[in-house]
Design a protein around this motif. Structure first.
Motif, short mmCIF file in Angstrom:
data_model
loop_
_atom_site.label_atom_id
_atom_site.label_comp_id
_atom_site.label_asym_id
_atom_site.label_seq_id
_atom_site.Cartn_x
_atom_site.Cartn_y
_atom_site.Cartn_z
N UNK A 1 0.83 -1.21 0.00
CA UNK A 1 0.00 0.00 0.00
C UNK A 1 0.87 1.26 0.00
N UNK A 2 1.95 1.22 0.78
CA UNK A 2 2.86 2.37 0.81
C UNK A 2 3.51 2.57 -0.56
N UNK A 3 3.91 1.47 -1.19
CA UNK A 3 4.48 1.55 -2.54
C UNK A 3 3.47 2.13 -3.52
N UNK A 4 2.22 1.69 -3.44
CA UNK A 4 1.21 2.19 -4.36
C UNK A 4 0.99 3.69 -4.18
N UNK A 5 1.02 4.17 -2.95
CA UNK A 5 0.90 5.61 -2.69
C UNK A 5 2.05 6.36 -3.36
N UNK A 6 3.27 5.86 -3.19
CA UNK A 6 4.44 6.51 -3.81
C UNK A 6 4.29 6.58 -5.33
N UNK A 7 3.83 5.48 -5.93
CA UNK A 7 3.67 5.46 -7.39
C UNK A 7 2.52 6.39 -7.81
N UNK A 8 1.43 6.37 -7.05
CA UNK A 8 0.29 7.21 -7.37
C UNK A 8 0.60 8.69 -7.29
N UNK A 9 1.57 9.06 -6.46
CA UNK A 9 1.94 10.46 -6.28
C UNK A 9 3.16 10.84 -7.11
N UNK A 10 3.65 9.93 -7.95
CA UNK A 10 4.83 10.18 -8.78
C UNK A 10 4.44 10.13 -10.26
N UNK B 1 6.05 8.62 -12.57
CA UNK B 1 6.45 7.36 -13.20
C UNK B 1 6.62 6.27 -12.16
N UNK B 2 6.56 5.04 -12.62
CA UNK B 2 6.77 3.91 -11.72
C UNK B 2 8.18 3.91 -11.17
N UNK B 3 9.14 4.31 -12.00
CA UNK B 3 10.54 4.33 -11.58
C UNK B 3 10.74 5.27 -10.40
N UNK B 4 10.16 6.47 -10.48
CA UNK B 4 10.31 7.43 -9.39
C UNK B 4 9.58 6.96 -8.14
N UNK B 5 8.39 6.35 -8.32
CA UNK B 5 7.68 5.81 -7.18
C UNK B 5 8.46 4.69 -6.52
N UNK B 6 9.07 3.83 -7.32
CA UNK B 6 9.88 2.74 -6.78
C UNK B 6 11.08 3.29 -6.01
N UNK B 7 11.68 4.35 -6.56
CA UNK B 7 12.84 4.95 -5.88
C UNK B 7 12.45 5.48 -4.50
N UNK B 8 11.28 6.09 -4.41
CA UNK B 8 10.82 6.61 -3.11
C UNK B 8 10.58 5.47 -2.13
N UNK B 9 10.25 4.29 -2.64
CA UNK B 9 10.00 3.13 -1.78
C UNK B 9 11.26 2.28 -1.59
N UNK B 10 12.39 2.75 -2.17
CA UNK B 10 13.67 2.04 -2.06
C UNK B 10 13.60 0.64 -2.66
N UNK B 11 12.94 0.57 -3.83
CA UNK B 11 12.84 -0.69 -4.56
C UNK B 11 13.31 -0.48 -5.99
#
Length: 305
Positions: free
Chosen positions: A8-17, A19-29
């Motif tokens: 869920x935290x990852x999905x929030x990061x992606x939803x607020x970014x 691109x998926x790459x930037x969302x993944x980076x915020x989630x350290x993945x």
């Protein structure tokens, strides 16, 4: 159905970014790991959550709905952590506030300075937003509380009124309006105005009322603060509409004339918006009590919309 908080935290990061790459980076993945998690989440929900193309990602309607619920769930998790930090005291935690221009620039800095000085473990994210975005942010859980002025349409939120905000016209000494006790908005439109920056709640509010009377607002220059507006008005560059509290404060050091606006909307109630006061962590309730001393965990003179 089982939901992993990390997903869920990852999905929030992606939803607020963007691109998926930037969302993944915020989630350290890695992007590959993030993509696999999202696909697994889509499979579990049996619905598509993201549109993917060369420009990035965009949430589907189902994805928008999940983002709202995910924000609320993660906000409640943070509340739970805060309640058990130092045995539920108000000395630690994080508060996100969406507020209008006047709150952000005028009274909140002073209130927050004293509040935070007494609570070294508390951090605050204060963001200036338009009224509709403040309401939406509190509703969807992206903000702990909102501060707004004027009529509120906030079904599902608790509204606590705590002070009055009056808008006035300021002109330089010697201006042809300086001898008037009252003016209407329409009467001010014959003169060039000094306004706040685009995106500020006050400028948007004024433009809406100008459009309703079929007129246009002539802006000579836009400034970033009420103090800057006052300095421009004092110099004779134009006239401005600002909160009375700001006009009074700056009149002590500047040669300004304050004139009452003869408009029903010039006097606005300031309100605090929350989803549910009793469910908030102690840190947020303590800040609300600072803003509104009569707040005691009940509705006070607030109402549910």
């Amino acid at each position: 159905m089982h939901f992993d908080l990390a997903d869920l935290r990852l999905f929030i990061h992606i939803g607020e970014s963007p691109s998926l790459t930037q969302g993944a980076r915020r989630a350290f993945l890695s992007p590959a790991a993030a993509s696999a998690r999202i696909k697994a989440l889509e499979a579990q929900l049996d619905t598509r959550l993201l549109y993917r193309d060369s420009r990035g990602v965009e949430l589907t309607p189902a994805g928008q709905k999940l983002l709202t619920h995910a924000r609320l769930i993660m906000r409640q998790v943070e509340y739970l952590k805060a309640e058990f930090t130092q045995f539920g005291t108000d000395s630690a935690g994080h508060i996100r506030i969406f507020a209008n221009t006047t709150a952000v620039t005028e009274f909140l800095p002073e209130v927050l300075a004293g509040f935070l000085a007494q609570r070294p473990g508390v951090t605050v994210d204060l963001q200036e937003r338009l009224s509709r975005d403040i309401v939406r942010g509190v509703l969807d859980g992206s903000s702990d509380m909102g501060i707004i002025a004027g009529p509120v349409e906030a079904a599902g939120l608790q509204v606590m009124r705590f002070s009055t905000d009056r808008l006035v016209l300021i002109v330089p000494a010697g201006h042809e309006l300086a001898g008037r006790k009252q003016v209407t908005l329409k009467q001010t439109l014959a003169y060039q105005h000094i306004g706040l920056h685009d995106g500020s709640t006050l400028l948007t509010f004024l433009r809406d009322h100008v459009e309703r009377i079929g007129q246009s607002l002539a802006l000579r220059i836009q400034m970033s603060s009420f103090e800057a507006i006052c300095r421009m008005v004092e110099a004779g560059v134009g006239i401005g509409i600002i909160p009375e509290s700001s006009a009074i404060r700056h009149s002590h050091t500047m040669n300004l004339v304050t004139i009452e606006l003869d408009e029903p909307w010039a006097v606005r109630e300031r309100s605090i918006l929350v989803r549910e006061l009793d469910a908030l962590p102690g840190t947020v309730r303590a800040l609300i009590a600072t803003l509104m001393p009569q707040a005691d965990g009940t509705d006070a003179d607030g109402v549910r919309g």
